[in-house]
Design a protein around this motif. Sequence first.
Motif, PDB file in Angstrom:
ATOM      1  N   VAL A  78       0.682  -1.227  -0.109  1.00  0.00           N
ATOM      2  CA  VAL A  78      -0.146   0.278  -0.381  1.00  0.00           C
ATOM      3  C   VAL A  78       0.825   1.461  -0.023  1.00  0.00           C
ATOM      4  N   GLU A  79       1.990   1.233   0.655  1.00  0.00           N
ATOM      5  CA  GLU A  79       2.917   2.376   1.106  1.00  0.00           C
ATOM      6  C   GLU A  79       3.469   2.440  -0.762  1.00  0.00           C
ATOM      7  N   SER A  80       3.359   1.644  -1.139  1.00  0.00           N
ATOM      8  CA  SER A  80       4.169   1.649  -2.765  1.00  0.00           C
ATOM      9  C   SER A  80       3.188   2.368  -3.794  1.00  0.00           C
ATOM     10  N   LEU A  81       2.252   2.562  -3.480  1.00  0.00           N
ATOM     11  CA  LEU A  81       0.647   3.362  -4.141  1.00  0.00           C
ATOM     12  C   LEU A  81       1.279   4.470  -3.672  1.00  0.00           C
ATOM     13  N   GLY A  82       1.684   4.856  -2.925  1.00  0.00           N
ATOM     14  CA  GLY A  82       2.333   6.360  -2.824  1.00  0.00           C
ATOM     15  C   GLY A  82       0.966   7.030  -2.558  1.00  0.00           C
ATOM     16  N   GLY A  83      -0.147   8.037  -3.034  1.00  0.00           N
ATOM     17  CA  GLY A  83      -1.163   8.438  -2.504  1.00  0.00           C
ATOM     18  C   GLY A  83      -2.421   7.689  -3.601  1.00  0.00           C
ATOM     19  N   GLY A  84      -2.231   6.840  -4.240  1.00  0.00           N
ATOM     20  CA  GLY A  84      -3.031   6.086  -5.070  1.00  0.00           C
ATOM     21  C   GLY A  84      -3.845   5.612  -5.090  1.00  0.00           C
ATOM     22  N   GLU A  85      -4.552   5.435  -5.890  1.00  0.00           N
ATOM     23  CA  GLU A  85      -5.830   5.129  -5.347  1.00  0.00           C
ATOM     24  C   GLU A  85      -5.608   3.046  -5.341  1.00  0.00           C
ATOM     25  N   VAL A  86      -6.464   2.557  -3.675  1.00  0.00           N
ATOM     26  CA  VAL A  86      -5.903   1.625  -2.815  1.00  0.00           C
ATOM     27  C   VAL A  86      -6.910  -0.275  -3.642  1.00  0.00           C
ATOM     28  N   THR A  87      -6.879  -0.789  -4.242  1.00  0.00           N
ATOM     29  CA  THR A  87      -8.367  -1.616  -4.850  1.00  0.00           C
ATOM     30  C   THR A  87      -7.162  -3.291  -5.139  1.00  0.00           C
ATOM     31  N   ALA A  88      -8.005  -3.655  -5.323  1.00  0.00           N
ATOM     32  CA  ALA A  88      -7.917  -4.723  -5.659  1.00  0.00           C
ATOM     33  C   ALA A  88      -6.777  -5.249  -6.686  1.00  0.00           C
ATOM     34  N   ASP A  89      -7.424  -4.236  -7.219  1.00  0.00           N
ATOM     35  CA  ASP A  89      -5.774  -4.333  -9.076  1.00  0.00           C
ATOM     36  C   ASP A  89      -4.965  -4.200  -8.140  1.00  0.00           C
ATOM     37  N   SER A  90      -4.671  -2.668  -7.484  1.00  0.00           N
ATOM     38  CA  SER A  90      -3.426  -1.546  -7.641  1.00  0.00           C
ATOM     39  C   SER A  90      -2.600  -2.727  -6.897  1.00  0.00           C
ATOM     40  N   VAL A  91      -3.375  -3.573  -5.589  1.00  0.00           N
ATOM     41  CA  VAL A  91      -2.139  -3.918  -5.074  1.00  0.00           C
ATOM     42  C   VAL A  91      -1.287  -5.152  -5.403  1.00  0.00           C
ATOM     43  N   ARG A  92      -2.900  -5.949  -6.386  1.00  0.00           N
ATOM     44  CA  ARG A  92      -1.774  -6.798  -6.992  1.00  0.00           C
ATOM     45  C   ARG A  92      -1.098  -6.314  -8.198  1.00  0.00           C
TER      46      ARG A  92
END
Length: 446
Positions: free
Chosen positions: A358-372
């Motif tokens: 999650v932290e690697s996504l920064g302020g981006g959207e956190v979804t199943a797709d983005s985590v994967r």
Amino acid sequence: MTGRRRIRSTFLPRHHRPVRALALVAGALAAGASLVTGCGVVPGTTGGSGDDPIKVMTWAPSDTEATNKPGMPAFAEAYARWINARGGLNGRKLTVLTCNDKNNGVGAAKCARRAVKEHVVAVVGSYSQYADSFFPPLEGAGIPYIGGYGVTNAEFTSPLSYPINGGQPTLLAGLGKELARDCGNVTLVRPDTIAGDELPVLLDSGLTTGGHRAAADVRAADDASEYSAQSTKALAGSGSAAGSGSGKEKEGCVVPALGDRTSTFMDSFRRARAEYPRVRTAMAMGSVDQTEIDASGGASGPYEGSYITGWYPVASDARWDAMKKVIKEEAFDDNRIDSADAGVQTTWIAYTVFRKAVESLGGGEVTADSVRGTLNDGLSIPTGGLTPALRWPRDTWNATNHLASIGFPRMVNANVTLQVVRQGRLVAAHEGFTDVTQTLRHADID
């Protein structure tokens, strides 16, 4: 299987015939089944973008007559309280849903369907023997399964699985590799079932890798109330003998691999062993833990001196201090949570992986797709030395993935630790990890 009570094997691959023998081991070490499902929740709303909480789920069986892992969801709830008290993940609250699969396929499916309905972004740090029930709903919704306990073959084959340890196969193979150095005659006591028939393959793969002869094989009913005959046979066959090519006489070793009946075997073994030469016992984590050692008498009990393979450093290792801080601050009086429990430890590492993703996504959207997506892009995640840095490349069937050739393309950590019971406590037998990748690759599998 046999006419006896069936030992459930969830290590039964549908698409990877080469791992059939490895796959069956989990069933011989796993426990039985119960009924129904129940769910709890740390309140919150669905994960997504904006300021909404990030929602995940953790499940495990509890209140059953077989395997129970109540500490895993309990710790997940404590972790959510702890992380939220520190500002959450990237400034957003973490919501943890929990579910009890009750060691039942129907219950596992209900937990998975609830995860889909609640739009969780991941299932984290969980235990279930019913991959055929829970993976289809998760895969249909694209929800990643991060840090399962490693008791099903699908955890090492599903593209949505991100395992943090090598499951049961590594434990027995690693045990054989370690015993090759220190033992004379080795005797395996295992269930007289189809699943049990595959256990010698893994133990012997480790023994022969270390230049040791194969173990003697003693079969036992998986539902017996006592094991005096098997204890006597194991003791008679494990007398002192020359070890792996040294010519020096070494103590024999007895390896009970009877899952939840290991403690029953050890009761019989304790009564019989006084009449025979001294031998050591050895087993894989899951057959015994610190709670069982304490309950059986600690330093005066039958496990004193036993070798035990695990996935992680011993509970007294300073690398667990951060996890213990969470327990102390958020769940000090919760007796479901034991810092020495491998399930709790697995949940801690799994949430470490999820937090880093999650932290690697920064302020981006956190979804199943983005985590994967961030995990599939090769994000390398350190775990404070509790495991090697974990990384799941998108192309898990590439030529450098040696475990893919035996049907475990998602296994990225084949390390084990060797522990020993000294004065009633599990301590490290030696420092560091043992990598059993090559041992698994060279197992004599039909």
